[in-house]
Scaffold this motif. Structure first.
Motif, PDB file in Angstrom:
ATOM      1  N   ALA A 250       0.840  -1.201   0.000  1.00  0.00           N
ATOM      2  CA  ALA A 250       0.000   0.000   0.000  1.00  0.00           C
ATOM      3  C   ALA A 250       0.875   1.251   0.000  1.00  0.00           C
ATOM      4  CB  ALA A 250      -0.923  -0.014   1.215  1.00  0.00           C
ATOM      5  N   LYS A 251       1.948   1.194   0.751  1.00  0.00           N
ATOM      6  CA  LYS A 251       2.874   2.328   0.809  1.00  0.00           C
ATOM      7  C   LYS A 251       3.521   2.543  -0.563  1.00  0.00           C
ATOM      8  CE  LYS A 251       6.682   3.928   3.751  1.00  0.00           C
ATOM      9  NZ  LYS A 251       7.328   3.773   5.065  1.00  0.00           N
ATOM     10  N   LEU A 252       3.842   1.439  -1.233  1.00  0.00           N
ATOM     11  CA  LEU A 252       4.427   1.537  -2.568  1.00  0.00           C
ATOM     12  C   LEU A 252       3.432   2.172  -3.552  1.00  0.00           C
ATOM     13  CD1 LEU A 252       6.806   0.789  -4.509  1.00  0.00           C
ATOM     14  CD2 LEU A 252       5.536  -1.301  -5.016  1.00  0.00           C
ATOM     15  N   ASP A 253       2.158   1.789  -3.434  1.00  0.00           N
ATOM     16  CA  ASP A 253       1.144   2.392  -4.313  1.00  0.00           C
ATOM     17  C   ASP A 253       1.097   3.904  -4.117  1.00  0.00           C
ATOM     18  OD1 ASP A 253       0.512  -0.052  -5.344  1.00  0.00           O
ATOM     19  OD2 ASP A 253      -1.238  -0.372  -4.061  1.00  0.00           O
ATOM     20  N   ASP A 254       1.147   4.330  -2.859  1.00  0.00           N
ATOM     21  CA  ASP A 254       1.153   5.770  -2.575  1.00  0.00           C
ATOM     22  C   ASP A 254       2.403   6.434  -3.165  1.00  0.00           C
ATOM     23  OD1 ASP A 254      -1.179   5.413  -1.211  1.00  0.00           O
ATOM     24  OD2 ASP A 254      -0.262   5.442   0.790  1.00  0.00           O
ATOM     25  N   LEU A 255       3.506   5.734  -3.046  1.00  0.00           N
ATOM     26  CA  LEU A 255       4.763   6.280  -3.562  1.00  0.00           C
ATOM     27  C   LEU A 255       4.708   6.432  -5.084  1.00  0.00           C
ATOM     28  CD1 LEU A 255       7.624   7.177  -2.769  1.00  0.00           C
ATOM     29  CD2 LEU A 255       8.380   4.832  -3.123  1.00  0.00           C
ATOM     30  N   LYS A 256       4.116   5.445  -5.732  1.00  0.00           N
ATOM     31  CA  LYS A 256       3.995   5.529  -7.196  1.00  0.00           C
ATOM     32  C   LYS A 256       3.128   6.717  -7.607  1.00  0.00           C
ATOM     33  CE  LYS A 256       4.557   0.701  -8.600  1.00  0.00           C
ATOM     34  NZ  LYS A 256       3.813  -0.473  -9.088  1.00  0.00           N
ATOM     35  N   GLU A 257       2.058   6.948  -6.855  1.00  0.00           N
ATOM     36  CA  GLU A 257       1.208   8.118  -7.143  1.00  0.00           C
ATOM     37  C   GLU A 257       2.021   9.400  -7.021  1.00  0.00           C
ATOM     38  OE1 GLU A 257      -1.869   8.529  -8.436  1.00  0.00           O
ATOM     39  OE2 GLU A 257      -1.476   6.379  -8.757  1.00  0.00           O
ATOM     40  N   LEU A 258       2.840   9.449  -5.976  1.00  0.00           N
ATOM     41  CA  LEU A 258       3.675  10.626  -5.775  1.00  0.00           C
ATOM     42  C   LEU A 258       4.639  10.799  -6.954  1.00  0.00           C
ATOM     43  CD1 LEU A 258       4.610  12.923  -3.871  1.00  0.00           C
ATOM     44  CD2 LEU A 258       6.252  11.307  -2.885  1.00  0.00           C
ATOM     45  N   VAL A 259       5.234   9.700  -7.392  1.00  0.00           N
ATOM     46  CA  VAL A 259       6.169   9.756  -8.518  1.00  0.00           C
ATOM     47  C   VAL A 259       5.458  10.287  -9.765  1.00  0.00           C
ATOM     48  CG1 VAL A 259       7.490   8.338 -10.131  1.00  0.00           C
ATOM     49  CG2 VAL A 259       7.736   7.962  -7.674  1.00  0.00           C
ATOM     50  N   LYS A 260       4.249   9.780  -9.996  1.00  0.00           N
ATOM     51  CA  LYS A 260       3.505  10.211 -11.191  1.00  0.00           C
ATOM     52  C   LYS A 260       3.183  11.701 -11.157  1.00  0.00           C
ATOM     53  CE  LYS A 260       1.363   5.746 -11.949  1.00  0.00           C
ATOM     54  NZ  LYS A 260       0.124   4.990 -11.718  1.00  0.00           N
ATOM     55  N   ASN A 261       3.092  12.235  -9.962  1.00  0.00           N
ATOM     56  CA  ASN A 261       2.764  13.661  -9.838  1.00  0.00           C
ATOM     57  C   ASN A 261       3.989  14.538  -9.590  1.00  0.00           C
ATOM     58  OD1 ASN A 261      -0.084  13.381 -10.131  1.00  0.00           O
ATOM     59  ND2 ASN A 261      -0.114  12.436  -8.109  1.00  0.00           N
TER      60      ASN A 261
END
Lengths: 367, 386
Positions: free
Chosen positions: B251-262
């Motif tokens: 779940a933390k990785l999913d959040d991190l990926k969202e951050l990367v995309k933005n």
């Protein structure tokens, strides 16, 4: 959900380990590697008689009809002793034929592959360390009822030992695999630092084959076979990594310095622990990827990239530390640790280095 | 080898998902009674102490179902299945294994009903990693023991009602593992003083605890006198399998990926930066390795094969991932990444910056990374002890 091996698979592993110990110990591995063509026909026949060469060949063609998850048991256990036998190459050629060949072609080739009568290898890309259909530049053109081949493939695994080679080409109707006998092409040894993994360049120019010896190869099949190559290589990295860790761990218990076994110093024991952590991790990823080949192909690409991406760098470090923790003795030619270091160098770029696989994980993971 | 779930496992997963859909409203719609209602409902389902025997109020749930339950709950970012975290993780199992009939009846129901919160007194000022070198003293005087000593870094001490405490009842021993005795002590007993310690993230989760002539009745001893080390080792085995949850990291990785995309790097999308891509891929790869390591060890457990200390492998992965993921998010966000919750430019409400200060919670508790490496080297690889 069951992430363990069956009783049969464990017995198979024992069988391969016994074979390596009794029939192909490291002294024999060194002899074979130094011999012409680096191949031992007798050992090959023994492996065939034990059924290992036809593991993934359908029963109707003389094989055992098993899966990649069974095959990697053999690859891993054989690699513990750095087996120089071309079992992985032969298995990849098998998967290529099962995936791409017509019934007629399968009936012609697979029984001889299962019995060990024919050694077959697979050569996909023409540029070292570039995985892409564009990296296949060899061609096959139709002329007068024959198919004539042109181009050169570097670093084809086990090409000198092979009786037949399946070589990827740009054919008249797109990508194809050309099946050629070794005598039809120019094969020249390309020695590398790892003599237990003999490679050779294959010059196709001037060779002419029958249209019946050309197999259509879709880009998806090319990707699938590349991924199978990644699984096979990683399985061997699991076996070889476990062997060099065990060798190094044993040495650390026995070697006394400053009055204590060196394994008592955290500088040594913690490095051993880190080797174990990495080995366990790419082992788990490898088993999942091997399962995915047959049972979850849609997950294969990512699974392979995780396994090979992890193993490429981790096994390279395990090879270095395996030698390094031994001190000067590990550096000597007579000591076997160095052979594992060389294997780790061979395995690192094979079917994709960590840069390739990590980038693919990022892409497949939505970046 | 088969990664497909059996129909029974699959239908259990569906049951958990349906329950979550029905009972877990989005965060903004939760009222102040939500947690109490949630705890009651999961308790009624039998999902608190799911793997515990039915005679103690558990569900006799299988290891695989337990893993599925945890996986689904953390995928949905659901609240915990009980607030007595240490009670559920190792105090309860310890009491079930070593406790008297009276202790079982007195303590187990309150753990399951989230009525009592437990903390764990294992660390002393001079003995953290070297757990067995305990100095906190307990002396038998008639029908009770008298305890004197100090614990420190006790997570949850400021709000816990009970503590599971390791003491030394015998100082004349040849092995430091002998002469240790385990007690169950109420935090409001006379002579117990809790002094919270502020950590670098600004929180007061842990504390030092002073014990001065604390009287503990004999019936609060867990296991026999001198048997404390055995009780602890089995409790810590529970800890190592309960720490190291993969789904939370996913779940933390999913959040991190969202951050990367933005995010942008030097004006260009961060998703195009090879270093960013490789770093995120490495996190994903290691989390997957943890997942399949975990499933391999789970299979071993289900088959009844002994687990040695393989779980230390995942603990080491988790330790480095927790630190590296937060740090990477901060690095990606530049100075804004440094702001905590409430900051004008705080990224994801300061989750990453807070995490970057809070990692010792998961990294040090239950054994530091160097202790985990010792465990692997000594117990699995057979290297000599330090």
């Amino acid at each position: 959900m069951n992430f363990g091996f069956t009783e049969e698979q464990n017995l198979l592993k024992d069988q391969v380990q016994r074979f390596m110990k009794e029939a192909c110990p490291m002294t024999r591995v060194r002899e074979i590697s130094a011999s012409e063509n680096a191949f031992d026909k007798d050992l090959w026949q023994q492996a065939a008689d034990l059924g290992w060469l036809g593991l993934t060949i359908p029963e109707s063609y003389g094989g055992l009809g098993l899966k990649w998850i069974d095959l990697i048991v053999v690859l891993e256990a054989a690699a513990e002793g750095l087996s120089p036998l071309p079992i992985a190459s032969h298995a990849l050629a098998t998967s290529a034929i099962v995936a791409c060949a017509s019934e007629e072609q399968k009936a012609r080739w697979l029984p001889a592959m299962a019995s060990g009568a024919a050694v077959v290898t697979l050569g996909l890309y023409d540029e070292a360390n570039w995985i892409d259909p564009a990296a296949i530049t060899a061609t096959a053109t139709t002329a007068g009822g024959k198919v004539s081949l042109k181009g050169k493939k570097p670093f084809v695994n086990d090409a000198l030992a092979a009786d037949y080679l399946l070589l990827a080409v740009q054919g008249p109707d797109g990508l194809a695999l050309a099946a050629v006998g070794r005598d039809q092409v120019q094969v020249a040894a390309q020695p590398t630092i790892d003599s237990t993994k003999p490679m050779a360049s294959v010059d196709l120019s001037g060779a002419a084959i029958d249209a019946a010896d050309l197999l259509p190869l879709s880009p998806a099949q090319l990707a699938f076979l590349t991924d199978c190559g990644g699984v096979a290589t990683t399985a061997e990295m699991v076996g070889a990594g476990a062997a060099v860790l065990s060798m190094t761990s044993t040495y650390a218990k026995e070697r006394i310095q400053f009055g204590k076994p060196i394994g008592q110093y955290q500088g040594v024991k913690h490095r051993l622990a880190d080797m174990f952590v990495d080995l366990e991790s790419y082992r788990s990823l490898c088993y999942f990827a091997a399962w995915a080949v047959d049972d979850s192909p849609e997950e294969l690409a990512k699974a392979v990239s995780m396994a090979k991406g992890y193993a490429s760098d981790a096994f390279a470090q395990i090879g270095i530390d395996g030698v390094g923790l031994h001190g000067a003795i590990g550096f000597t030619a007579d000591y076997d640790a160095q052979l594992y270091l060389k294997r780790s160098k061979w395995a690192r770029p094979m079917y994709g280095d960590s840069d390739y696989h990590m980038d693919r994980i990022a892409t497949l993971g939505g970046l | 080898m088969d990664f497909d779930y059996t129909p029974r496992e699959q239908s259990f997963r569906e049951e958990v998902r349906d329950f979550i859909t029905e009972n877990l409203p989005p965060k903004e719609k939760r009222d102040k009674n939500f947690l109490a209602t949630w705890l009651e409902k999961v308790r009624a389902k039998g999902w608190v102490g799911f793997a515990w025997p039915k005679e103690f109020g558990g569900s006799d749930g299988g290891l695989m179902e337990q893993a599925i339950l945890k996986e689904e709950m953390s995928l949905a970012k659901a609240p915990p299945l009980g607030t007595s975290m240490m009670g559920l993780a190792w105090v309860g199992p310890g009491i079930m294994e070593y406790g008297t009939e009276e202790q079982k009846q007195k303590f187990i129901p309150d753990i399951l009903d989230s009525k009592v919160t437990w903390c764990t007194g294992y660390s002393e000022p001079n003995h953290g990693s070297d757990l067995a070198a305990i100095q906190c003293k307990a002396e038998l005087q008639g029908d009770h023991y008298v305890g004197n000593g100090q614990e420190i870094w006790t997570t949850g001490a400021p709000w816990s009602q009970w503590i599971i405490l390791l003491t030394r009842t015998d100082f004349n021993v040849t092995s430091k593992h002998d002469g240790i005795t385990c007690f169950l002590v109420p935090m409001d007993a006379p002579g117990v003083e809790v002094r919270p310690i502020q950590n670098m993230a600004g929180d007061k989760h842990f504390a030092e605890i002073f014990f001065t002539d604390v009287q503990v009745p004999v019936e609060n001893r867990l296991g026999a006198e001198g048997e404390g080390w055995k009780v602890t080792v089995s409790a810590l085995a529970n800890e190592r399998s309960s720490i190291g949850e993969v789904t939370q990291l996913q779940a933390k990785l999913d959040d991190l990926k969202e951050l990367v995309k933005n995010s942008k790097r030097q004006g260009k999308p961060a998703t195009e930066d090879p270093k960013v891509r490789r770093t995120v891929a490495k996190f994903e790869m290691k989390i997957s390795a943890m997942k399949y390591n975990g499933l391999r060890y789970l299979t071993k457990q289900i088959k009844g094969e002994p687990l040695t200390s393989e779980t230390s492998v995942n603990k080491l992965h988790r330790a480095s991932l927790e630190i590296e993921m937060d740090d990477f998010a901060i690095e990606l966000s530049g100075q804004a990444g440094l702001q905590l919750k409430g900051g004008e430019e705080a990224v994801d409400n300061g989750t990453w910056s807070k995490g970057a200060l809070n990692w010792p919670n998961v990294v040090i508790g239950g054994g530091t990374p160097n202790i985990q490496r010792n465990i692997i080297a000594e117990r699995i690889l057979g290297q000599p002890k330090d």
